[in-house]
Every structure is written in C-alpha cells, then in structure tokens.
Design a protein around this motif. Sequence first.
Motif, PDB file in Angstrom:
ATOM      1  N   MET A   1       0.846  -1.195   0.000  1.00 10.08           N
ATOM      2  CA  MET A   1       0.000   0.000   0.000  1.00 10.08           C
ATOM      3  C   MET A   1       0.886   1.252   0.000  1.00 10.08           C
ATOM      4  SD  MET A   1      -3.030   1.038   2.672  1.00 10.08           S
ATOM      5  CE  MET A   1      -3.972   2.523   2.441  1.00 10.08           C
ATOM      6  N   ALA A   2       0.565   2.197  -0.878  1.00  6.64           N
ATOM      7  CA  ALA A   2       1.387   3.407  -0.985  1.00  6.64           C
ATOM      8  C   ALA A   2       1.275   4.257   0.276  1.00  6.64           C
ATOM      9  CB  ALA A   2       0.963   4.214  -2.206  1.00  6.64           C
ATOM     10  N   GLU A   3       2.392   4.838   0.665  1.00  7.38           N
ATOM     11  CA  GLU A   3       2.410   5.683   1.859  1.00  7.38           C
ATOM     12  C   GLU A   3       1.818   7.052   1.536  1.00  7.38           C
ATOM     13  OE1 GLU A   3       5.645   7.564   5.011  1.00  7.38           O
ATOM     14  OE2 GLU A   3       6.277   6.163   3.450  1.00  7.38           O
ATOM     15  N   LEU A   4       0.928   7.547   2.411  1.00  8.80           N
ATOM     16  CA  LEU A   4       0.317   8.851   2.221  1.00  8.80           C
ATOM     17  C   LEU A   4       1.340   9.944   2.516  1.00  8.80           C
ATOM     18  CD1 LEU A   4      -3.184   8.315   3.861  1.00  8.80           C
ATOM     19  CD2 LEU A   4      -2.639   8.381   1.428  1.00  8.80           C
ATOM     20  N   ILE A   5       1.335  10.979   1.689  1.00 11.04           N
ATOM     21  CA  ILE A   5       2.269  12.089   1.865  1.00 11.04           C
ATOM     22  C   ILE A   5       1.533  13.253   2.516  1.00 11.04           C
ATOM     23  CG2 ILE A   5       3.777  13.741   0.689  1.00 11.04           C
ATOM     24  CD1 ILE A   5       4.142  11.683  -1.519  1.00 11.04           C
ATOM     25  N   ASP A   6       2.091  13.778   3.582  1.00  8.85           N
ATOM     26  CA  ASP A   6       1.486  14.914   4.276  1.00  8.85           C
ATOM     27  C   ASP A   6       1.791  16.192   3.502  1.00  8.85           C
ATOM     28  OD1 ASP A   6       0.387  16.705   5.978  1.00  8.85           O
ATOM     29  OD2 ASP A   6       1.788  16.369   7.649  1.00  8.85           O
ATOM     30  N   LEU A   7       0.751  16.811   2.950  1.00 11.64           N
ATOM     31  CA  LEU A   7       0.926  18.031   2.162  1.00 11.64           C
ATOM     32  C   LEU A   7       0.620  19.275   2.986  1.00 11.64           C
ATOM     33  CD1 LEU A   7      -0.660  16.900  -1.221  1.00 11.64           C
ATOM     34  CD2 LEU A   7       1.755  17.011  -0.611  1.00 11.64           C
ATOM     35  N   LYS A   8       0.826  19.237   4.270  1.00 17.20           N
ATOM     36  CA  LYS A   8       0.555  20.364   5.154  1.00 17.20           C
ATOM     37  C   LYS A   8       1.341  21.603   4.719  1.00 17.20           C
ATOM     38  CE  LYS A   8       0.944  21.791   9.989  1.00 17.20           C
ATOM     39  NZ  LYS A   8       1.397  21.388  11.342  1.00 17.20           N
ATOM     40  N   ASP A   9       0.678  22.743   4.751  1.00 15.72           N
ATOM     41  CA  ASP A   9       1.307  24.012   4.374  1.00 15.72           C
ATOM     42  C   ASP A   9       2.515  24.263   5.262  1.00 15.72           C
ATOM     43  OD1 ASP A   9       1.950  26.601   3.688  1.00 15.72           O
ATOM     44  OD2 ASP A   9      -0.141  27.252   3.535  1.00 15.72           O
ATOM     45  N   ASP A  10       3.712  24.365   4.635  1.00 16.98           N
ATOM     46  CA  ASP A  10       4.929  24.533   5.427  1.00 16.98           C
ATOM     47  C   ASP A  10       5.341  25.989   5.552  1.00 16.98           C
ATOM     48  OD1 ASP A  10       5.658  24.996   2.858  1.00 16.98           O
ATOM     49  OD2 ASP A  10       7.358  23.614   2.809  1.00 16.98           O
ATOM     50  N   ARG A  11       4.445  26.913   5.185  1.00 11.99           N
ATOM     51  CA  ARG A  11       4.763  28.330   5.356  1.00 11.99           C
ATOM     52  C   ARG A  11       4.713  28.713   6.831  1.00 11.99           C
ATOM     53  NH1 ARG A  11       0.691  31.624   1.785  1.00 11.99           N
ATOM     54  NH2 ARG A  11      -0.725  30.020   2.588  1.00 11.99           N
ATOM     55  N   GLU A  12       5.394  29.784   7.151  1.00 10.95           N
ATOM     56  CA  GLU A  12       5.404  30.279   8.522  1.00 10.95           C
ATOM     57  C   GLU A  12       3.982  30.632   8.946  1.00 10.95           C
ATOM     58  OE1 GLU A  12       8.062  33.471  11.101  1.00 10.95           O
ATOM     59  OE2 GLU A  12       7.969  33.614   8.925  1.00 10.95           O
ATOM     60  N   GLN A  13       3.563  30.173  10.114  1.00 12.29           N
ATOM     61  CA  GLN A  13       2.204  30.401  10.616  1.00 12.29           C
ATOM     62  C   GLN A  13       2.236  31.431  11.730  1.00 12.29           C
ATOM     63  OE1 GLN A  13       0.877  26.416  11.689  1.00 12.29           O
ATOM     64  NE2 GLN A  13       0.072  26.092   9.639  1.00 12.29           N
ATOM     65  N   VAL A  14       1.440  32.484  11.574  1.00 15.31           N
ATOM     66  CA  VAL A  14       1.492  33.589  12.525  1.00 15.31           C
ATOM     67  C   VAL A  14       0.091  33.982  12.990  1.00 15.31           C
ATOM     68  CG1 VAL A  14       3.631  34.530  11.558  1.00 15.31           C
ATOM     69  CG2 VAL A  14       1.432  35.312  10.674  1.00 15.31           C
ATOM     70  N   ILE A  15       0.056  34.634  14.140  1.00 17.33           N
ATOM     71  CA  ILE A  15      -1.189  35.203  14.676  1.00 17.33           C
ATOM     72  C   ILE A  15      -1.104  36.713  14.535  1.00 17.33           C
ATOM     73  CG2 ILE A  15      -2.560  35.569  16.771  1.00 17.33           C
ATOM     74  CD1 ILE A  15      -1.683  32.798  17.691  1.00 17.33           C
ATOM     75  N   LEU A  16      -2.161  37.321  14.023  1.00 15.84           N
ATOM     76  CA  LEU A  16      -2.206  38.772  13.841  1.00 15.84           C
ATOM     77  C   LEU A  16      -2.883  39.410  15.040  1.00 15.84           C
ATOM     78  CD1 LEU A  16      -3.444  38.861  10.121  1.00 15.84           C
ATOM     79  CD2 LEU A  16      -1.117  38.527  10.981  1.00 15.84           C
ATOM     80  N   ILE A  17      -2.305  40.479  15.560  1.00 15.69           N
ATOM     81  CA  ILE A  17      -2.922  41.176  16.680  1.00 15.69           C
ATOM     82  C   ILE A  17      -2.958  42.676  16.385  1.00 15.69           C
ATOM     83  CG2 ILE A  17      -2.167  39.429  18.335  1.00 15.69           C
ATOM     84  CD1 ILE A  17      -0.052  41.308  19.318  1.00 15.69           C
ATOM     85  N   GLY A  18      -3.999  43.338  16.885  1.00  8.29           N
ATOM     86  CA  GLY A  18      -4.138  44.756  16.609  1.00  8.29           C
ATOM     87  C   GLY A  18      -5.009  45.455  17.624  1.00  8.29           C
ATOM     88  N   ILE A  19      -5.015  46.789  17.546  1.00  9.24           N
ATOM     89  CA  ILE A  19      -5.832  47.644  18.399  1.00  9.24           C
ATOM     90  C   ILE A  19      -6.999  48.141  17.567  1.00  9.24           C
ATOM     91  CG2 ILE A  19      -5.878  49.722  19.822  1.00  9.24           C
ATOM     92  CD1 ILE A  19      -4.022  47.546  20.857  1.00  9.24           C
ATOM     93  N   SER A  20      -8.220  47.996  18.070  1.00 10.18           N
ATOM     94  CA  SER A  20      -9.396  48.436  17.330  1.00 10.18           C
ATOM     95  C   SER A  20      -9.776  49.856  17.722  1.00 10.18           C
ATOM     96  CB  SER A  20     -10.578  47.500  17.599  1.00 10.18           C
ATOM     97  OG  SER A  20     -11.731  47.984  16.939  1.00 10.18           O
ATOM     98  N   GLN A  21      -9.842  50.717  16.703  1.00  5.33           N
ATOM     99  CA  GLN A  21     -10.328  52.086  16.891  1.00  5.33           C
ATOM    100  C   GLN A  21     -11.399  52.376  15.848  1.00  5.33           C
ATOM    101  OE1 GLN A  21      -6.472  53.915  16.476  1.00  5.33           O
ATOM    102  NE2 GLN A  21      -6.248  54.159  18.692  1.00  5.33           N
ATOM    103  N   GLY A  22     -12.207  51.358  15.594  1.00  8.66           N
ATOM    104  CA  GLY A  22     -13.286  51.500  14.631  1.00  8.66           C
ATOM    105  C   GLY A  22     -12.997  50.845  13.303  1.00  8.66           C
ATOM    106  N   ASP A  23     -11.693  50.579  13.005  1.00  9.46           N
ATOM    107  CA  ASP A  23     -11.353  49.971  11.721  1.00  9.46           C
ATOM    108  C   ASP A  23     -10.424  48.774  11.904  1.00  9.46           C
ATOM    109  OD1 ASP A  23      -9.137  51.271  12.593  1.00  9.46           O
ATOM    110  OD2 ASP A  23      -8.587  52.135  10.670  1.00  9.46           O
ATOM    111  N   GLY A  24     -10.499  48.160  13.075  1.00  8.11           N
ATOM    112  CA  GLY A  24      -9.600  47.059  13.387  1.00  8.11           C
ATOM    113  C   GLY A  24      -9.673  45.905  12.410  1.00  8.11           C
ATOM    114  N   GLU A  25     -10.892  45.535  12.022  1.00  3.59           N
ATOM    115  CA  GLU A  25     -11.050  44.397  11.126  1.00  3.59           C
ATOM    116  C   GLU A  25     -10.475  44.662   9.744  1.00  3.59           C
ATOM    117  OE1 GLU A  25     -11.975  41.299  11.713  1.00  3.59           O
ATOM    118  OE2 GLU A  25     -12.075  41.821  13.817  1.00  3.59           O
ATOM    119  N   SER A  26     -10.782  45.862   9.173  1.00  2.00           N
ATOM    120  CA  SER A  26     -10.282  46.157   7.831  1.00  2.00           C
ATOM    121  C   SER A  26      -8.760  46.276   7.835  1.00  2.00           C
ATOM    122  CB  SER A  26     -10.904  47.453   7.303  1.00  2.00           C
ATOM    123  OG  SER A  26     -10.496  48.566   8.084  1.00  2.00           O
ATOM    124  N   SER A  27      -8.205  46.840   8.919  1.00  2.00           N
ATOM    125  CA  SER A  27      -6.758  46.987   9.005  1.00  2.00           C
ATOM    126  C   SER A  27      -6.088  45.619   9.131  1.00  2.00           C
ATOM    127  CB  SER A  27      -6.392  47.867  10.206  1.00  2.00           C
ATOM    128  OG  SER A  27      -5.013  48.161  10.211  1.00  2.00           O
TER     129      SER A  27
END
Length: 420
Positions: A1-27
């Motif tokens: 049986m062929a071995e399954l290859i993990d194609l997980k995204d190997d890009r750097e994974q980050v969390i975005l944080i910000g201060i909301s002053q009315g436009d937090g989501e768009s920023s």
Amino acid sequence: MAELIDLKDDREQVILIGISQGDGESSLKELEDLVGTAGAVSVGKVVQNREQAHPGTYLGKGKLLEVKELLWELDATGVVCDDELSPAQLRNMEEILDTKIMDRTMVILDIFAARAQTREGKIQVELAQLKYRAIRLVGMRASLSRLGGGIGTRGPGEKKLEVDRRRIHDRIGQLKRELAEVKRHREVQRKQRQEAQALTAAIVGYTNAGKSTLLNKLTDAGILAEDKLFATLDPTTRGLFLPDGQKILLTDTVGFIQKLPHHLIEAFKSTLEEAKYSDVILHVVDCSNPQMEEQIHVVYETLRQLEITGKTVVTVFNKIDRIDEDVILRDIQADYQVKISAVTGEGIEELKEILRGIARSRGVYLDRVYSYQEAGLVQKIRQLGAVLSEEYETEGIHVKAYVPPELFGRFLRGDSHSIY
C-alpha cells in the motif's frame, strides 16, 4: 500500500494582533494580505478594543496571555502586530509570549526587500531596514535567535543585525552616500525630460490599485503587473503618444498603504519625488475595494506628507468591470475624473482625451506656414505640441497647434537651433 504524503502548508504560521479604533477588522485584513505577500499564513487574529496601544506591551497583559494560549493551540510560530512597535514593546512582548515578534513595518520592509530589483531600490530598502533595526537591536536580540527563516530575514540579514551599533551606523552612512549619487543621476534624467518639454504625469495610488497594469495598457511597457500588494517597487517611465502625435511621459511609482513606514518614506523620497516634479498626478483608485474611500484619503495624506500639492489631479477609477453600474464614484479633490478598466480597455480613450485636453490647455496657440525645408520643425511641433491641423500648401506646411509657452517664440521665429 502506498504511503500517504502529508501536504501540510509549510509556510510560517502567525497570529495577527491589533488595536481596534473603529477599523480594526479592515486593518487586520490588510495585514493578513501583507503577511501572505511576505510568504507566511495567518492562522488567527486577536483584536483588543482600546483607545491606544499599551506603551509597554502593545496589548494589555491579560490579552497577551490569551495570545500566548492561542499560539500553543494553533501551533503558530510567531506574532505580527498591526502597528510599529517601540523597542520596549518588542522586548516585553518577547518576554511574555516567548515567540518571534514582528510588526507591520517589519513585514512591509521584508516585502520591499524581496521586490527591489534595481541598485537604487536595493539601497533604499537596506537603508530603511537598518534605520528601523538599529534602534531595536536590544529588543530584537531574543527574537533573532529564533529567526532562521521567514518574515524579517530578507535584506541585511541576521549577521548584520548582530554587529554593534557603530558598524550599523557606518553602513547607513555608506548607503546614504551611494543613494546621494543615485539621486544625482536621477536628477540628471529628470532635467533631460524637462528639457524635452514633454508633459509629465506621475501614476500614484494605493498599492494593488492597478497602476502598473494601466501603464502597460497605455504604453506597452511590459512591466510586472500582479494582483499582489507592492507587485512592483522600482519606478518606470514610458512615453505615451496621443492621437495628435504629442508625447506624454508617464512614471509609475511605488504604491501607498496605511501606516506606510516613516523609514520607507524617507528612504524612497528621491523615487517619490518623481510625483513632486510632474505636471499631472494620475491617481489610480481600485473602485471595487470596499475600503476605497479610506484608500483615497491615505493617498492624499501621503501626497501632503511628501509636500506634493498644487498639481493637476486626474482620478482614475479603475476596475469598473468588477462593480455594479449603480455605484457612485466621486473624488471632490480631483480636477478630472474618469472610469476605466485597465484590463479590458474600457475608458482608456476617454483618459487619453483628458490628458490631451490638459496638454492643450497648457499650450499657446500657433498658426504659421513653414517652408518644406523646415519640415523638421513641424515634426518637433507634432512631438511637443498638440496639432490641430496640418495642411500642405504651395508655400509650405500650414500648421495650427498648441505648443509649450516656453517654446512659442522659437517656433514662431522658426528657430530650429535652440529647440533641438
């Protein structure tokens, strides 16, 4: 049986944080696009409602503990803040979160480092990066041990960041001297264009508004035009020949963005001055973007910051092929407005007619018959002026045209030596 290859995204994974002053989501949405352009992927977002950033930790300490838990849950490798961090904020956040800390400015500088192609562009980016990092070495030292790859590692690189401040400032001095030499060369080119008497127009606008696509459409420039933030960085000048034969020089400039880093504005001042010395500003707007009004405001504020005022402004509402017909498009600060699609070509002829009218309005009316031996002068009028009519008569070539005021007397006298 062929071995399954993990194609997980190997890009750097980050969390975005910000201060909301009315436009937090768009920023944060824009920050997400920036992070994606830099080669990482956002796996989470945290926004805190507060009037201003905490002076010591950016977010409140309680909120930072939530971010710390989220880092573990999402297996993220770093945090990106939506504002420029002070050295103290950078150091304190690194101690609390025990992870790689980046800010909006670092991401934008990283993108610029990847995009710069010319010698001038590379010098400008490295200068901006070193100025930014020189005052943050203490706060960044812990984060540097984790860098290895990903956002923030392009350009000068880790090795240069670990040298002492004196060597960094020596390098900054060297780059400034190199940039001054490049600036002198650019000023010579600008003077040559001014001596050619051609009308000049600078294409400005928010990043990804379609400036490069427009330049390609008008002049077949063949420059890179992608649906990405800051797809092109180095300015390009090309000639546009209008139907009456008159030539207009168009220069594409670097795109603007919210919170454009101060160091970048300073480093790229010589490039952005192309707009300062132009006759016309072509302000390209992505009218399909939900934040269109805010982006228009950012462009005008950046122009004011660069002391680019008193210009004839043509606002070009681009990407009309992506919007409904009933959308109201208006820019009360512009002298002219036109709706186009740089992709389909819709509205391009109307834009050319506006430019032709501007060129004509700046000229002086000339009505003269030139001998056939003076055909070279007629050719020069076609190139530098707006020809209304050109009739071949027995005595010579009867020309009616609008010509640049500073050349009117020479054309009237038939003085070819002072024009060529």
